[in-house]
Design a protein around this motif. Sequence first.
Motif, PDB file in Angstrom:
ATOM      1  N   MET A   1       0.691  -1.038  -0.089  1.00 28.72           N
ATOM      2  CA  MET A   1      -0.192   0.089  -0.093  1.00 28.72           C
ATOM      3  C   MET A   1       0.668   1.414  -0.029  1.00 28.72           C
ATOM      4  O   MET A   1       1.046   2.131   0.906  1.00 28.72           O
ATOM      5  N   GLU A   2       1.536   1.508  -1.178  1.00 29.34           N
ATOM      6  CA  GLU A   2       2.696   2.626  -1.223  1.00 29.34           C
ATOM      7  C   GLU A   2       1.645   3.723  -1.119  1.00 29.34           C
ATOM      8  O   GLU A   2       2.188   4.966  -0.667  1.00 29.34           O
ATOM      9  N   TYR A   3       0.590   3.883  -1.724  1.00 32.19           N
ATOM     10  CA  TYR A   3      -0.174   5.166  -1.591  1.00 32.19           C
ATOM     11  C   TYR A   3      -0.454   5.795  -0.168  1.00 32.19           C
ATOM     12  O   TYR A   3      -0.517   6.919   0.033  1.00 32.19           O
ATOM     13  N   LEU A   4      -0.290   4.735   0.712  1.00 27.40           N
ATOM     14  CA  LEU A   4      -0.459   5.543   2.251  1.00 27.40           C
ATOM     15  C   LEU A   4       0.841   6.473   2.618  1.00 27.40           C
ATOM     16  O   LEU A   4       0.543   7.199   3.615  1.00 27.40           O
ATOM     17  N   GLU A   5       1.846   6.401   2.015  1.00 31.41           N
ATOM     18  CA  GLU A   5       2.948   7.185   2.100  1.00 31.41           C
ATOM     19  C   GLU A   5       2.748   8.649   1.222  1.00 31.41           C
ATOM     20  O   GLU A   5       3.432   9.328   1.497  1.00 31.41           O
ATOM     21  N   TYR A   6       1.845   8.571   0.710  1.00 26.67           N
ATOM     22  CA  TYR A   6       1.394   9.985  -0.374  1.00 26.67           C
ATOM     23  C   TYR A   6       0.780  10.915   0.665  1.00 26.67           C
ATOM     24  O   TYR A   6       0.108  10.776   1.555  1.00 26.67           O
ATOM     25  N   PRO A   7       1.097  12.391   0.421  1.00 33.18           N
ATOM     26  CA  PRO A   7       0.515  13.228   1.190  1.00 33.18           C
ATOM     27  C   PRO A   7      -1.069  13.342   1.256  1.00 33.18           C
ATOM     28  O   PRO A   7      -1.688  12.875   0.115  1.00 33.18           O
ATOM     29  N   ASP A   8      -1.676  13.963   2.035  1.00 27.10           N
ATOM     30  CA  ASP A   8      -3.420  14.007   2.370  1.00 27.10           C
ATOM     31  C   ASP A   8      -3.853  14.686   0.818  1.00 27.10           C
ATOM     32  O   ASP A   8      -5.008  14.581   0.583  1.00 27.10           O
ATOM     33  N   ASN A   9      -3.041  15.639   0.075  1.00 22.94           N
ATOM     34  CA  ASN A   9      -3.744  16.202  -0.830  1.00 22.94           C
ATOM     35  C   ASN A   9      -3.347  15.575  -2.095  1.00 22.94           C
ATOM     36  O   ASN A   9      -3.551  16.328  -3.010  1.00 22.94           O
ATOM     37  N   ALA A  10      -2.900  14.416  -2.097  1.00 19.13           N
ATOM     38  CA  ALA A  10      -2.551  13.821  -3.389  1.00 19.13           C
ATOM     39  C   ALA A  10      -3.879  13.671  -4.205  1.00 19.13           C
ATOM     40  O   ALA A  10      -4.963  13.429  -3.534  1.00 19.13           O
ATOM     41  N   LYS A  11      -3.739  13.419  -5.311  1.00 21.64           N
ATOM     42  CA  LYS A  11      -4.994  13.392  -6.152  1.00 21.64           C
ATOM     43  C   LYS A  11      -5.349  11.675  -6.422  1.00 21.64           C
ATOM     44  O   LYS A  11      -4.223  10.925  -6.474  1.00 21.64           O
ATOM     45  N   VAL A  12      -6.416  11.103  -6.410  1.00 23.63           N
ATOM     46  CA  VAL A  12      -6.946   9.863  -6.173  1.00 23.63           C
ATOM     47  C   VAL A  12      -8.010   9.644  -7.260  1.00 23.63           C
ATOM     48  O   VAL A  12      -8.995  10.773  -7.244  1.00 23.63           O
ATOM     49  N   TRP A  13      -7.974   8.770  -8.168  1.00 22.93           N
ATOM     50  CA  TRP A  13      -8.950   8.284  -9.061  1.00 22.93           C
ATOM     51  C   TRP A  13      -9.285   6.807  -8.693  1.00 22.93           C
ATOM     52  O   TRP A  13      -8.709   6.168  -8.662  1.00 22.93           O
ATOM     53  N   ILE A  14     -10.594   6.579  -8.757  1.00 20.78           N
ATOM     54  CA  ILE A  14     -11.164   5.328  -8.381  1.00 20.78           C
ATOM     55  C   ILE A  14     -11.721   4.688  -9.788  1.00 20.78           C
ATOM     56  O   ILE A  14     -13.034   5.518  -9.836  1.00 20.78           O
ATOM     57  N   TYR A  15     -11.567   3.693 -10.139  1.00 20.96           N
ATOM     58  CA  TYR A  15     -12.279   3.160 -11.360  1.00 20.96           C
ATOM     59  C   TYR A  15     -12.858   1.708 -11.031  1.00 20.96           C
ATOM     60  O   TYR A  15     -12.092   0.970 -10.211  1.00 20.96           O
ATOM     61  N   GLN A  16     -14.129   1.479 -11.119  1.00 21.85           N
ATOM     62  CA  GLN A  16     -14.874   0.448 -10.746  1.00 21.85           C
ATOM     63  C   GLN A  16     -14.933  -0.521 -12.251  1.00 21.85           C
ATOM     64  O   GLN A  16     -15.518   0.050 -13.245  1.00 21.85           O
ATOM     65  N   SER A  17     -14.660  -1.772 -12.059  1.00 21.19           N
ATOM     66  CA  SER A  17     -14.729  -2.557 -13.268  1.00 21.19           C
ATOM     67  C   SER A  17     -16.091  -3.003 -13.404  1.00 21.19           C
ATOM     68  O   SER A  17     -17.156  -3.125 -12.365  1.00 21.19           O
ATOM     69  N   SER A  18     -16.656  -3.466 -14.520  1.00 22.61           N
ATOM     70  CA  SER A  18     -17.974  -3.963 -14.887  1.00 22.61           C
ATOM     71  C   SER A  18     -18.290  -5.281 -14.229  1.00 22.61           C
ATOM     72  O   SER A  18     -19.452  -5.939 -14.388  1.00 22.61           O
ATOM     73  N   LYS A  19     -16.985  -6.037 -14.079  1.00 23.22           N
ATOM     74  CA  LYS A  19     -17.085  -7.098 -13.820  1.00 23.22           C
ATOM     75  C   LYS A  19     -15.813  -7.449 -12.674  1.00 23.22           C
ATOM     76  O   LYS A  19     -14.712  -6.878 -12.574  1.00 23.22           O
ATOM     77  N   TYR A  20     -16.144  -8.707 -12.072  1.00 18.59           N
ATOM     78  CA  TYR A  20     -14.805  -9.173 -11.199  1.00 18.59           C
ATOM     79  C   TYR A  20     -13.570  -9.319 -12.118  1.00 18.59           C
ATOM     80  O   TYR A  20     -13.896 -10.037 -12.955  1.00 18.59           O
ATOM     81  N   LEU A  21     -12.478  -9.069 -11.581  1.00 13.97           N
ATOM     82  CA  LEU A  21     -11.242  -9.140 -12.249  1.00 13.97           C
ATOM     83  C   LEU A  21     -10.505 -10.477 -11.935  1.00 13.97           C
ATOM     84  O   LEU A  21     -10.351 -10.648 -10.856  1.00 13.97           O
ATOM     85  N   ASP A  22     -10.409 -11.339 -13.084  1.00  7.89           N
ATOM     86  CA  ASP A  22      -9.569 -12.647 -12.636  1.00  7.89           C
ATOM     87  C   ASP A  22      -8.167 -12.452 -12.746  1.00  7.89           C
ATOM     88  O   ASP A  22      -7.528 -11.383 -12.963  1.00  7.89           O
ATOM     89  N   GLU A  23      -7.501 -13.460 -12.479  1.00  8.75           N
ATOM     90  CA  GLU A  23      -5.709 -13.351 -12.501  1.00  8.75           C
ATOM     91  C   GLU A  23      -5.298 -12.798 -13.732  1.00  8.75           C
ATOM     92  O   GLU A  23      -4.370 -12.141 -13.900  1.00  8.75           O
ATOM     93  N   ASP A  24      -5.884 -13.111 -14.941  1.00 12.93           N
ATOM     94  CA  ASP A  24      -5.544 -12.710 -16.018  1.00 12.93           C
ATOM     95  C   ASP A  24      -5.487 -11.247 -16.337  1.00 12.93           C
ATOM     96  O   ASP A  24      -4.900 -10.557 -16.849  1.00 12.93           O
TER      97      ASP A  24
END
Length: 74
Positions: A1-24
């Motif tokens: 969780m490298e992002y936990l070391e980023y400052p509080d004002n870091a920009k964050v984008w969250i994208y949701q997949s339309s399906k569960y992502l398999d290993e591939d």
Amino acid sequence: MEYLEYPDNAKVWIYQSSKYLDEDDISYLNVELDDFVSDWESHGSMLKATYEIVYGIFVVIVVDEEGDRMCGTA
């Protein structure tokens, strides 16, 4: 969780997949996202960025723009 070391004002984008992502899917995304965040530039300067695939359905991208403003931000 490298992002936990980023400052509080870091920009964050969250994208949701339309399906569960398999290993591939996750392996493919890891390659693509590794390339993307390692080459991410704004105004000719490299940005510090990372990502994480969470719960096999969310892609979270975090960027620390400190020291340089990202293109398109005020």
